[in-house]
Design a protein around this motif. Structure first.
Motif, PDB file in Angstrom:
ATOM      1  N   LEU A 170      13.403   3.240  -1.360  1.00 44.49           N
ATOM      2  CA  LEU A 170      12.540   2.528  -0.415  1.00 44.49           C
ATOM      3  C   LEU A 170      12.545   3.255   0.934  1.00 44.49           C
ATOM      4  N   ARG A 171      13.699   3.830   1.304  1.00 40.49           N
ATOM      5  CA  ARG A 171      13.747   4.661   2.514  1.00 40.49           C
ATOM      6  C   ARG A 171      12.819   5.865   2.364  1.00 40.49           C
ATOM      7  N   VAL A 192      16.389  -3.100  -4.723  1.00 43.68           N
ATOM      8  CA  VAL A 192      15.542  -3.976  -3.911  1.00 43.68           C
ATOM      9  C   VAL A 192      14.336  -4.389  -4.760  1.00 43.68           C
ATOM     10  N   ARG A 193      14.073  -5.684  -4.842  1.00 44.64           N
ATOM     11  CA  ARG A 193      12.901  -6.203  -5.545  1.00 44.64           C
ATOM     12  C   ARG A 193      11.775  -6.386  -4.523  1.00 44.64           C
ATOM     13  N   VAL A 194      10.681  -5.675  -4.736  1.00 43.25           N
ATOM     14  CA  VAL A 194       9.503  -5.776  -3.870  1.00 43.25           C
ATOM     15  C   VAL A 194       8.316  -6.126  -4.765  1.00 43.25           C
ATOM     16  N   GLY A 195       7.886  -7.385  -4.727  1.00 39.81           N
ATOM     17  CA  GLY A 195       6.828  -7.811  -5.630  1.00 39.81           C
ATOM     18  C   GLY A 195       7.267  -7.637  -7.071  1.00 39.81           C
ATOM     19  N   ALA A 196       6.478  -6.878  -7.851  1.00 41.10           N
ATOM     20  CA  ALA A 196       6.762  -6.704  -9.277  1.00 41.10           C
ATOM     21  C   ALA A 196       7.641  -5.494  -9.571  1.00 41.10           C
ATOM     22  N   VAL A 197       8.061  -4.777  -8.549  1.00 44.44           N
ATOM     23  CA  VAL A 197       8.814  -3.549  -8.788  1.00 44.44           C
ATOM     24  C   VAL A 197      10.212  -3.664  -8.190  1.00 44.44           C
ATOM     25  N   GLU A 198      11.183  -3.039  -8.846  1.00 44.48           N
ATOM     26  CA  GLU A 198      12.540  -2.942  -8.318  1.00 44.48           C
ATOM     27  C   GLU A 198      12.868  -1.461  -8.153  1.00 44.48           C
ATOM     28  N   LEU A 199      13.391  -1.102  -6.990  1.00 45.04           N
ATOM     29  CA  LEU A 199      13.727   0.290  -6.727  1.00 45.04           C
ATOM     30  C   LEU A 199      14.996   0.353  -5.899  1.00 45.04           C
ATOM     31  N   ALA A 237       0.832  -1.206   0.000  1.00 48.60           N
ATOM     32  CA  ALA A 237       0.000   0.000   0.000  1.00 48.60           C
ATOM     33  C   ALA A 237       0.864   1.252   0.000  1.00 48.60           C
ATOM     34  N   ALA A 238       1.961   1.242   0.779  1.00 46.30           N
ATOM     35  CA  ALA A 238       2.859   2.396   0.820  1.00 46.30           C
ATOM     36  C   ALA A 238       3.509   2.639  -0.538  1.00 46.30           C
ATOM     37  N   LEU A 239       3.893   1.559  -1.212  1.00 43.94           N
ATOM     38  CA  LEU A 239       4.491   1.706  -2.537  1.00 43.94           C
ATOM     39  C   LEU A 239       3.488   2.248  -3.541  1.00 43.94           C
ATOM     40  N   ARG A 240       2.255   1.745  -3.493  1.00 41.03           N
ATOM     41  CA  ARG A 240       1.236   2.254  -4.416  1.00 41.03           C
ATOM     42  C   ARG A 240       0.962   3.732  -4.165  1.00 41.03           C
ATOM     43  N   GLU A 241       0.918   4.118  -2.917  1.00 39.79           N
ATOM     44  CA  GLU A 241       0.679   5.524  -2.593  1.00 39.79           C
ATOM     45  C   GLU A 241       1.798   6.415  -3.118  1.00 39.79           C
ATOM     46  N   ALA A 242       3.006   5.854  -3.185  1.00 42.22           N
ATOM     47  CA  ALA A 242       4.158   6.607  -3.696  1.00 42.22           C
ATOM     48  C   ALA A 242       4.264   6.562  -5.218  1.00 42.22           C
ATOM     49  N   GLY A 243       3.323   5.874  -5.887  1.00 39.48           N
ATOM     50  CA  GLY A 243       3.314   5.861  -7.341  1.00 39.48           C
ATOM     51  C   GLY A 243       3.892   4.622  -7.990  1.00 39.48           C
ATOM     52  N   TYR A 244       4.252   3.616  -7.199  1.00 44.44           N
ATOM     53  CA  TYR A 244       4.782   2.365  -7.750  1.00 44.44           C
ATOM     54  C   TYR A 244       3.635   1.367  -7.977  1.00 44.44           C
ATOM     55  N   ALA A 245       3.918   0.324  -8.782  1.00 45.64           N
ATOM     56  CA  ALA A 245       2.921  -0.717  -9.054  1.00 45.64           C
ATOM     57  C   ALA A 245       3.512  -2.072  -8.665  1.00 45.64           C
ATOM     58  N   PRO A 246       3.535  -2.396  -7.365  1.00 47.23           N
ATOM     59  CA  PRO A 246       4.208  -3.621  -6.924  1.00 47.23           C
ATOM     60  C   PRO A 246       3.414  -4.895  -7.152  1.00 47.23           C
ATOM     61  N   ARG A 301      13.546  -8.785  -1.790  1.00 48.26           N
ATOM     62  CA  ARG A 301      14.919  -9.267  -1.958  1.00 48.26           C
ATOM     63  C   ARG A 301      15.849  -8.117  -2.337  1.00 48.26           C
ATOM     64  N   ILE A 302      17.069  -8.133  -1.767  1.00 46.80           N
ATOM     65  CA  ILE A 302      18.117  -7.195  -2.172  1.00 46.80           C
ATOM     66  C   ILE A 302      18.771  -7.793  -3.413  1.00 46.80           C
ATOM     67  N   THR A 303      18.712  -7.104  -4.536  1.00 47.63           N
ATOM     68  CA  THR A 303      19.255  -7.646  -5.784  1.00 47.63           C
ATOM     69  C   THR A 303      20.618  -7.065  -6.143  1.00 47.63           C
ATOM     70  N   GLU A 304      21.001  -5.970  -5.508  1.00 48.17           N
ATOM     71  CA  GLU A 304      22.315  -5.387  -5.778  1.00 48.17           C
ATOM     72  C   GLU A 304      22.770  -4.593  -4.557  1.00 48.17           C
ATOM     73  N   ARG A 305      24.053  -4.775  -4.206  1.00 53.30           N
ATOM     74  CA  ARG A 305      24.632  -4.027  -3.096  1.00 53.30           C
ATOM     75  C   ARG A 305      25.849  -3.223  -3.550  1.00 53.30           C
ATOM     76  N   SER A 306      26.103  -2.151  -2.826  1.00 58.61           N
ATOM     77  CA  SER A 306      27.303  -1.353  -3.091  1.00 58.61           C
ATOM     78  C   SER A 306      28.497  -1.992  -2.393  1.00 58.61           C
TER      79      SER A 306
END
Length: 376
Positions: free
Chosen positions: A295-296, A283-290, A254-263, A270-275
């Motif tokens: 995410l913070r 970070v992969r959250v459902g159908a969206v990666e950001l 719900a928070a992601l949708r409110e921010a304009g994402y479509a998860p 899942r963390i998909t890439e680290r520095s």
């Protein structure tokens, strides 16, 4: 720009990296303009021998307000701004302030209040606002140089704006009030000392806790800055060195949708890439990666205190396990405190967190006594 601060600071910093800096300011230019309130409809200002735009005011207290789209004090109106001063400082709605005040009407309504404050008074107050008075003197001195360097960097960058700094964590804290002697001493001991790179005041980023290693400017803001790269930091005494945050998966979606994402349906995080410093770049959250920093933005800096985290699914909830507080770039305050406890001087602390920089005195062409530079 500290640590654990709202991520609006990140956007400000990202923009500054691309800009050329002005020349190192002369010693005579010894004040900064700090916006301490915005969109006010009225304020009460008091002080001895009050002056309004340089003219004596009858009485020790005045009320300024916006009426009919104009800034008014008593029966007088002012455009485009008004400057208030008093002998021995002013009080704004009961809050003691050094220097002068400028009231600046806004096109959108109300007016901003800008404190024009002597640089060293600003530095002492910022140190007092950012660091505990009980911390080692060398850590406070390092923070004083950082506060002064950042203030002069922003003053150069915003020379054509109505103010140089925000009086909050958007820039660096400036909670004017009783300033302890330890903060005043740190300002005096380093008076006029500024970190420079290429002869210009540096973007002296700082934060509360790095979780063991600071971040580079490139991994956080996408811009390379020669003196802002990842270094180790002994900050394991920080209260946010380890932290956790838990949220229901449906609430995260719900928070992601409110921010304009479509998860879509969220059943995995899942963390998909680290520095290189261990922060979540993607970070992969459902159908969206950001990005981890985005995410913070969605969940807030009090929830995800840094981008250095992992995520674990626990039934219908996700638990974030993280380390550190803030964006992670530049000086780590808790790390600086520990280095000071280990016997490092403020110069050595600054050399550790801002490699390649030099220490200069404002208005002076050469280094401070000792011919010091952070390259050593």
């Amino acid at each position: 720009m500290r640590w654990g601060r709202p991520l609006g600071a990140r956007r400000v910093l990202a923009a500054t990296v691309a800009l050329l800096l002005a020349a190192l300011p002369a010693a005579a230019e010894n004040s900064v303009r700090v916006r301490i309130a915005s969109a006010k409809s009225s304020v009460t200002v008091s002080g001895k021998s009050l002056e309004v735009d340089g003219r004596p005011f009858s009485g020790d207290t005045l009320r300024a307000s916006m009426r009919g789209g104009r800034l008014r004090i008593g029966s007088s109106s002012f455009t485009p701004s008004v400057t208030l001063s008093a002998r021995g400082g002013l009080r704004l709605d009961g809050r003691a302030l050094p220097g002068k005040l400028r009231l600046l009407p806004r096109a959108s309504g109300g007016f901003d209040v800008v404190n024009v404050v002597p640089l060293e008074a600003y530095v002492a107050s910022s140190v007092a606002s950012e660091t505990p008075a009980s911390w080692p003197a060398e850590a406070l001195r390092a923070q004083a140089v950082v506060a002064r360097s950042y203030a002069l960097h922003e003053r150069a960058r915003r020379a054509n704006d109505a103010f140089d700094l925000e009086g909050s964590v958007i820039s660096q804290r400036y909670a004017v009030g009783a300033v302890p002697e330890s903060a005043r001493s740190a300002s005096r001991a380093t008076s006029g000392q500024v970190l420079v790179y290429g002869g210009q005041p540096i973007l002296a980023a700082f934060h509360a806790s790095s979780g063991g290693a600071t971040a580079s400017a490139a991994e956080v803001w996408g811009k390379e800055v020669s003196y802002l790269h990842s270094v180790s930091s002994p900050d394991d005494a920080a209260p946010d060195y380890f932290w956790s945050y838990e949220i229901a998966l449906r609430d995260l979606a719900a928070a992601l949708r409110e921010a304009g994402y479509a998860p879509g349906r969220v059943d995995d995080v899942r963390i998909t890439e680290r520095s290189d410093s261990g922060r979540a770049l993607a970070v992969r959250v459902g159908a969206v990666e950001l990005a981890g920093r985005d995410l913070r933005d969605v969940l807030g800096g009090r929830a995800l205190r840094s981008a250095k985290f992992d995520a674990r699914i626990e039934g219908e909830r996700v638990r974030f396990l993280g380390s550190g507080s803030g964006h992670g770039v530049g000086l780590c305050q808790w790390g600086a405190s520990e280095l000071a406890r280990q016997g490092r001087s403020y110069r050595q602390i600054l050399a550790h967190y801002y490699p390649g920089t030099n220490l200069r005195r404002v208005g002076a062409p050469g280094p401070v006594a000792g011919d010091w530079s952070a390259t050593r």
